[in-house]
Design an enzyme around this catalytic site. Sequence first.
Site, PDB file in Angstrom:
ATOM      1  N   GLU A   1       0.845  -1.189   0.000  1.00 59.22           N
ATOM      2  CA  GLU A   1       0.000   0.000   0.000  1.00 59.22           C
ATOM      3  C   GLU A   1       0.887   1.248   0.000  1.00 59.22           C
ATOM      4  O   GLU A   1       1.934   1.273   0.633  1.00 59.22           O
ATOM      5  CB  GLU A   1      -0.875  -0.021   1.249  1.00 59.22           C
ATOM      6  CG  GLU A   1      -1.777   1.178   1.430  1.00 59.22           C
ATOM      7  CD  GLU A   1      -2.444   1.211   2.797  1.00 59.22           C
ATOM      8  OE1 GLU A   1      -3.528   1.791   2.915  1.00 59.22           O
ATOM      9  OE2 GLU A   1      -1.860   0.646   3.762  1.00 59.22           O
TER      10      GLU A   1
ATOM     11  N   LYS B   1     -10.097  -0.073  -2.149  1.00 62.41           N
ATOM     12  CA  LYS B   1     -10.326  -0.420  -0.744  1.00 62.41           C
ATOM     13  C   LYS B   1     -11.769  -0.148  -0.346  1.00 62.41           C
ATOM     14  O   LYS B   1     -12.278   0.962  -0.524  1.00 62.41           O
ATOM     15  CB  LYS B   1      -9.365   0.379   0.145  1.00 62.41           C
ATOM     16  CG  LYS B   1      -9.410  -0.008   1.610  1.00 62.41           C
ATOM     17  CD  LYS B   1      -8.359   0.774   2.409  1.00 62.41           C
ATOM     18  CE  LYS B   1      -8.337   0.351   3.871  1.00 62.41           C
ATOM     19  NZ  LYS B   1      -7.303   1.091   4.649  1.00 62.41           N
TER      20      LYS B   1
ATOM     21  N   CYS C   1      -4.463  -3.151   4.057  1.00 57.66           N
ATOM     22  CA  CYS C   1      -4.176  -2.695   5.417  1.00 57.66           C
ATOM     23  C   CYS C   1      -5.151  -3.260   6.444  1.00 57.66           C
ATOM     24  O   CYS C   1      -5.290  -4.466   6.569  1.00 57.66           O
ATOM     25  CB  CYS C   1      -4.123  -1.170   5.446  1.00 57.66           C
ATOM     26  SG  CYS C   1      -3.227  -0.504   6.871  1.00 57.66           S
TER      27      CYS C   1
END
Length: 545
Positions: A302, A364, A415
């Site tokens: 990321e 995301k 994440c």
Amino acid sequence: MTVLEARPAQEDPDRGQPHPVTRALLRLRPLLYAVGAALALIFAFPPHDLWFLAPVGVALFALATHGRRARAGAALGFVAGAIFFGVLLNWTSIQVGKMPWVLLVGLQAGFMALQGAAAAYVSPLLVRRVWLFGPVTAALWTLQEALRGRIPFGGFPWGRLAFSQGDSPLLGFAAAGGAPLVTFATALVGGLLVALLMNVTGAGVRTRSTVPMASAQVVKRGAALAGAAGLVVVAGLAVPKTEPGGTAVTVAIVQGNVPRLGLDFNEQRRAVLDNHVNATLDLARRVDAGQTPRPDLVVWPENASDIDPLRNPDAATRISEAADAIGAPILVGTLGVAPDDPEKIINVGQVWNPRTGPGDRYIKQHPVPFAEYVPFRSLARKVTDKVDLVRRDFAPGDRPGVLQLGPARIGDVICFEVAYDGLVRDAVVSGGQLIAVQTNNATFNVAEAEQQLAMVRLRAVEHGQDALMASTVGVSGFVDAHGRVYGATSFFTAAVVVRQLHIDNRRTLATRLGAGPEYLFIAGALAALVAAALIRRRTKTEEEQ
């Protein structure tokens, strides 16, 4: 008979009374249990990894709250939660200051307070039913985690008991029922430990209704409780785990590192991109020299390129240079503009193919509140002006992260998404054959990175797939379907690790069941609360008659 002998004996008011210090300790005992529970839980999680202390923490929490009034149980639960989360989540205060950390810890401790109140409330149900301590304690703990992982703003599942069991026999339960079953099993062992202790000594019992048992009964019941706890552990080992199978692929993780840690990593974005490009070019040179096998696919973390390569030709040229040199597609962590709202941005896992450039991408789905978007911004600004570092809110994606990356379909999560059961499962059931977690730990520390890697370990076992975590600064590494870690990198260090993994379409029982086990445990917790309410009502009626 003498006068002295005839005189009535004077009663010593202090005779048989505990020492004042002893009395004080007895009054403080519930608080000491609560503090002990927090400390045990702290050391159960990474970076300490003393997984066997998690059931001990559960047991001490149960001892603290059993037999108390609901208000006292809530207070004790809040104390335990504040200490536990205050230490576990201290990495959240490194860059943004103390106030956001205090608010987050207070919120998480609030859920522990609710659990403490519930544990105290069900105490009448457990009188003369010591064997219920295990399942009731486990169900209440699972209920607390289910609530905390969903509300508010989508929840914050960090600190689930399941994420402390990476090296435990109980991790095997993940293949059968995911994180909720691992939590339930861990808390079940803790509850059985309490039942065993109460059976032998009566410690922590504050009720007149307990009926003394003959020593033979004590031994018999104690043996049964100890055997039940041991059986839970053995059952965790007995759950079948997925064996390596399917097609073998060679995967490279590139951890390019950043010039410095901190919230200003966005201002270093060209240097971070160059770090990842140069590390990939160096890998290509080693491949050409025969020193390293050529990867079939490469994963960058990321924020590896916070310069949008779809809008910036210079960034696109550099990424293409790396993909062409290595001769394999790269999964690039980058940013972009939201398709439906140009005022917002998106956190993206972008496929970049050699020669042809950009391919599919994953957006995301669960941006982090107060980090990637700011609810109630004007109010939040009164708490800390750090919220203005998030200049533009992130928009969520609307589909699972299944991406074709060379020969493999990657189940990509970004994440903190790895902490959410549904997001990872959706990526697997939608066709993902290999779990990839792209993350950026540059704003945190090694403890946070290791806690996140523990989640990857559970997900690999849960879905029976090999997995990896790619971080800008570490910890990056590979995880097999048994939860074993390979090639873990050091923190704040540039590194490239290469390993052969397996891609497979097999599904574990946990993948097929989804949230079913969690709903079952929640129903059990609610049933225990209803049963306790009925017992309380009956007792009150009897007292009034």
